[in-house]
Design a protein around this motif. Sequence first.
Motif, PDB file in Angstrom:
ATOM      1  N   THR A  91      14.793  -0.591   0.298  1.00  0.00           N
ATOM      2  CA  THR A  91      13.946   0.395   0.970  1.00  0.00           C
ATOM      3  C   THR A  91      14.736   1.276   1.928  1.00  0.00           C
ATOM      4  O   THR A  91      14.566   2.505   1.945  1.00  0.00           O
ATOM      5  CB  THR A  91      12.804  -0.320   1.719  1.00  0.00           C
ATOM      6  OG1 THR A  91      11.980  -0.998   0.758  1.00  0.00           O
ATOM      7  CG2 THR A  91      11.951   0.658   2.499  1.00  0.00           C
ATOM      8  N   HIS A  92      15.622   0.677   2.724  1.00  0.00           N
ATOM      9  CA  HIS A  92      16.344   1.499   3.709  1.00  0.00           C
ATOM     10  C   HIS A  92      17.298   2.473   3.029  1.00  0.00           C
ATOM     11  O   HIS A  92      17.511   3.584   3.514  1.00  0.00           O
ATOM     12  CB  HIS A  92      17.093   0.608   4.707  1.00  0.00           C
ATOM     13  CG  HIS A  92      18.317  -0.061   4.184  1.00  0.00           C
ATOM     14  ND1 HIS A  92      18.263  -1.174   3.383  1.00  0.00           N
ATOM     15  CD2 HIS A  92      19.639   0.223   4.342  1.00  0.00           C
ATOM     16  CE1 HIS A  92      19.488  -1.569   3.080  1.00  0.00           C
ATOM     17  NE2 HIS A  92      20.338  -0.729   3.640  1.00  0.00           N
ATOM     18  N   GLU A  93      17.872   2.069   1.895  1.00  0.00           N
ATOM     19  CA  GLU A  93      18.806   2.961   1.203  1.00  0.00           C
ATOM     20  C   GLU A  93      18.078   4.184   0.654  1.00  0.00           C
ATOM     21  O   GLU A  93      18.545   5.320   0.782  1.00  0.00           O
ATOM     22  CB  GLU A  93      19.505   2.197   0.087  1.00  0.00           C
ATOM     23  CG  GLU A  93      20.412   1.092   0.594  1.00  0.00           C
ATOM     24  CD  GLU A  93      20.899   0.166  -0.509  1.00  0.00           C
ATOM     25  OE1 GLU A  93      22.051  -0.294  -0.410  1.00  0.00           O
ATOM     26  OE2 GLU A  93      20.127  -0.099  -1.457  1.00  0.00           O
ATOM     27  N   VAL A  94      16.918   3.953   0.034  1.00  0.00           N
ATOM     28  CA  VAL A  94      16.143   5.063  -0.518  1.00  0.00           C
ATOM     29  C   VAL A  94      15.623   5.961   0.598  1.00  0.00           C
ATOM     30  O   VAL A  94      15.748   7.196   0.539  1.00  0.00           O
ATOM     31  CB  VAL A  94      14.974   4.535  -1.370  1.00  0.00           C
ATOM     32  CG1 VAL A  94      14.133   5.687  -1.904  1.00  0.00           C
ATOM     33  CG2 VAL A  94      15.483   3.672  -2.514  1.00  0.00           C
ATOM     34  N   PRO A 100      17.887  10.484   6.868  1.00  0.00           N
ATOM     35  CA  PRO A 100      18.831   9.552   7.489  1.00  0.00           C
ATOM     36  C   PRO A 100      18.319   8.904   8.775  1.00  0.00           C
ATOM     37  O   PRO A 100      18.770   7.815   9.146  1.00  0.00           O
ATOM     38  CB  PRO A 100      20.064  10.420   7.763  1.00  0.00           C
ATOM     39  CG  PRO A 100      19.977  11.515   6.755  1.00  0.00           C
ATOM     40  CD  PRO A 100      18.508  11.793   6.606  1.00  0.00           C
ATOM     41  N   GLU A 101      17.361   9.529   9.443  1.00  0.00           N
ATOM     42  CA  GLU A 101      16.850   8.974  10.707  1.00  0.00           C
ATOM     43  C   GLU A 101      15.790   7.896  10.501  1.00  0.00           C
ATOM     44  O   GLU A 101      15.259   7.342  11.474  1.00  0.00           O
ATOM     45  CB  GLU A 101      16.283  10.090  11.580  1.00  0.00           C
ATOM     46  CG  GLU A 101      14.991  10.714  11.060  1.00  0.00           C
ATOM     47  CD  GLU A 101      15.188  11.847  10.067  1.00  0.00           C
ATOM     48  OE1 GLU A 101      14.278  12.687   9.948  1.00  0.00           O
ATOM     49  OE2 GLU A 101      16.260  11.877   9.411  1.00  0.00           O
ATOM     50  N   SER A 102      15.482   7.552   9.270  1.00  0.00           N
ATOM     51  CA  SER A 102      14.441   6.563   8.988  1.00  0.00           C
ATOM     52  C   SER A 102      14.779   5.210   9.591  1.00  0.00           C
ATOM     53  O   SER A 102      15.952   4.790   9.648  1.00  0.00           O
ATOM     54  CB  SER A 102      14.245   6.412   7.477  1.00  0.00           C
ATOM     55  OG  SER A 102      13.794   7.613   6.903  1.00  0.00           O
ATOM     56  N   ARG A 103      13.725   4.494  10.017  1.00  0.00           N
ATOM     57  CA  ARG A 103      13.852   3.169  10.615  1.00  0.00           C
ATOM     58  C   ARG A 103      13.068   2.185   9.745  1.00  0.00           C
ATOM     59  O   ARG A 103      11.922   2.457   9.390  1.00  0.00           O
ATOM     60  CB  ARG A 103      13.342   3.169  12.057  1.00  0.00           C
ATOM     61  CG  ARG A 103      14.010   4.220  12.918  1.00  0.00           C
ATOM     62  CD  ARG A 103      13.413   4.313  14.313  1.00  0.00           C
ATOM     63  NE  ARG A 103      13.804   3.185  15.153  1.00  0.00           N
ATOM     64  CZ  ARG A 103      14.940   3.113  15.830  1.00  0.00           C
ATOM     65  NH1 ARG A 103      15.820   4.108  15.771  1.00  0.00           N
ATOM     66  NH2 ARG A 103      15.212   2.068  16.573  1.00  0.00           N
ATOM     67  N   ILE A 104      13.697   1.061   9.418  1.00  0.00           N
ATOM     68  CA  ILE A 104      13.116   0.112   8.467  1.00  0.00           C
ATOM     69  C   ILE A 104      13.165  -1.290   9.045  1.00  0.00           C
ATOM     70  O   ILE A 104      14.194  -1.716   9.592  1.00  0.00           O
ATOM     71  CB  ILE A 104      13.877   0.135   7.121  1.00  0.00           C
ATOM     72  CG1 ILE A 104      13.724   1.496   6.437  1.00  0.00           C
ATOM     73  CG2 ILE A 104      13.355  -0.961   6.185  1.00  0.00           C
ATOM     74  CD1 ILE A 104      14.770   2.513   6.828  1.00  0.00           C
ATOM     75  N   ARG A 118      21.980  -9.502   6.667  1.00  0.00           N
ATOM     76  CA  ARG A 118      22.949  -8.526   7.167  1.00  0.00           C
ATOM     77  C   ARG A 118      23.183  -7.407   6.156  1.00  0.00           C
ATOM     78  O   ARG A 118      23.462  -6.265   6.532  1.00  0.00           O
ATOM     79  CB  ARG A 118      24.254  -9.222   7.530  1.00  0.00           C
ATOM     80  CG  ARG A 118      24.158 -10.079   8.781  1.00  0.00           C
ATOM     81  CD  ARG A 118      25.476 -10.766   9.122  1.00  0.00           C
ATOM     82  NE  ARG A 118      25.361 -11.564  10.319  1.00  0.00           N
ATOM     83  CZ  ARG A 118      24.900 -12.811  10.347  1.00  0.00           C
ATOM     84  NH1 ARG A 118      24.504 -13.378   9.218  1.00  0.00           N
ATOM     85  NH2 ARG A 118      24.826 -13.473  11.477  1.00  0.00           N
ATOM     86  N   ALA A 119      23.079  -7.725   4.862  1.00  0.00           N
ATOM     87  CA  ALA A 119      23.224  -6.680   3.849  1.00  0.00           C
ATOM     88  C   ALA A 119      22.089  -5.681   3.930  1.00  0.00           C
ATOM     89  O   ALA A 119      22.236  -4.524   3.521  1.00  0.00           O
ATOM     90  CB  ALA A 119      23.275  -7.301   2.457  1.00  0.00           C
ATOM     91  N   LEU A 120      20.949  -6.112   4.464  1.00  0.00           N
ATOM     92  CA  LEU A 120      19.799  -5.226   4.611  1.00  0.00           C
ATOM     93  C   LEU A 120      19.851  -4.431   5.911  1.00  0.00           C
ATOM     94  O   LEU A 120      19.025  -3.552   6.131  1.00  0.00           O
ATOM     95  CB  LEU A 120      18.500  -6.040   4.584  1.00  0.00           C
ATOM     96  CG  LEU A 120      18.140  -6.709   3.261  1.00  0.00           C
ATOM     97  CD1 LEU A 120      17.015  -7.706   3.460  1.00  0.00           C
ATOM     98  CD2 LEU A 120      17.756  -5.675   2.221  1.00  0.00           C
ATOM     99  N   SER A 123      22.807   0.528   8.203  1.00  0.00           N
ATOM    100  CA  SER A 123      21.964   1.698   8.443  1.00  0.00           C
ATOM    101  C   SER A 123      22.820   2.924   8.695  1.00  0.00           C
ATOM    102  O   SER A 123      23.991   2.816   9.083  1.00  0.00           O
ATOM    103  CB  SER A 123      21.062   1.451   9.657  1.00  0.00           C
ATOM    104  OG  SER A 123      20.340   2.607  10.018  1.00  0.00           O
ATOM    105  N   THR A 124      22.234   4.076   8.467  1.00  0.00           N
ATOM    106  CA  THR A 124      22.876   5.309   8.903  1.00  0.00           C
ATOM    107  C   THR A 124      22.947   5.306  10.429  1.00  0.00           C
ATOM    108  O   THR A 124      22.134   4.659  11.103  1.00  0.00           O
ATOM    109  CB  THR A 124      22.062   6.530   8.447  1.00  0.00           C
ATOM    110  OG1 THR A 124      20.752   6.442   9.018  1.00  0.00           O
ATOM    111  CG2 THR A 124      21.965   6.598   6.932  1.00  0.00           C
ATOM    112  N   PRO A 125      23.896   6.037  11.005  1.00  0.00           N
ATOM    113  CA  PRO A 125      23.967   6.103  12.470  1.00  0.00           C
ATOM    114  C   PRO A 125      22.693   6.670  13.089  1.00  0.00           C
ATOM    115  O   PRO A 125      22.315   6.300  14.205  1.00  0.00           O
ATOM    116  CB  PRO A 125      25.162   7.038  12.722  1.00  0.00           C
ATOM    117  CG  PRO A 125      25.996   6.941  11.483  1.00  0.00           C
ATOM    118  CD  PRO A 125      25.015   6.750  10.367  1.00  0.00           C
TER     119      PRO A 125
END
Length: 271
Positions: A91-94, A100-104, A118-120, A123-125
């Motif tokens: 979900t976070h990758e999509v 890029p500012e999305s929070r999951i 940890r693989a999940l 995140s983008t900066p």
Amino acid sequence: MTDASPGSVPPRIDDTIPQSARIWNYWLGGKDNYPVDQAAGDRFREVYPEIVDIARYSRLFLARAVRHLAGECGIRQFLDVGTGLPTVDNTHEVAQRAAPESRIVYVDNDPLVLTHARALLTSTPQGATDYVDADLRDTGRILAEAGRTLDLSRPVGLMLLNILGHVPDHGEAKEIVRRLLAELPAGSHLAVADGTNVVTGERFETAIKLWNEASTTPYFLRTPDQIAAYFEGLETLEPGVVPVSRWRPEPSPFEDPPEVDEFCAVGRKSA
């Protein structure tokens, strides 16, 4: 990151009993599974080979739904309950490819998922990810923990894919959805997908019976009408409650994708 912070006690993983998240990972071609999961997955597939197509189309639905919510609906926060093991296009990758500012925030209570959390959390900066170790029924804890990363006064995309079928009573499953949505504001969206028995009928029911006899996490098929009931009071987006393979499929010069026995829908909370 909750419960998986450095220095915490690693969760105990039982590799002697097949587990649904690991079997699903096996069907998707992942490596985070054990021989016991592979054996159970192979037995299920012998009875019901279509399960591999269901797993793959379900994953593609997740990607299309998240991409639509982030790209077309402007959703910048996602609460993914029943995460499962990391694979491709989480979900976070999509979401973060679209915004890029999305929070999951991911939620699961499987020890192996926790070890891979940890693989999940990459995140983008500009955005953020977090993981909550909690049971689906513990909606209060889910929302409280999610609120550390998400602003629950702003719209959230609530993802409940292949998780509500693990609740034996449909009425209880509806109540879980109601409690989660009650704390989310107007403009939030709900995405649900679960197995049904309207395409292949008795064969899938037989396979699910074998699953439930061998698994510690039994699963219960729902009718499309039962899946639609999760969206009471919401504005259901087109095309409504349909097989995961038929929810806004990518344009193709070939024939429509086949129907599969997992139905889905996406709805918007307007008030």
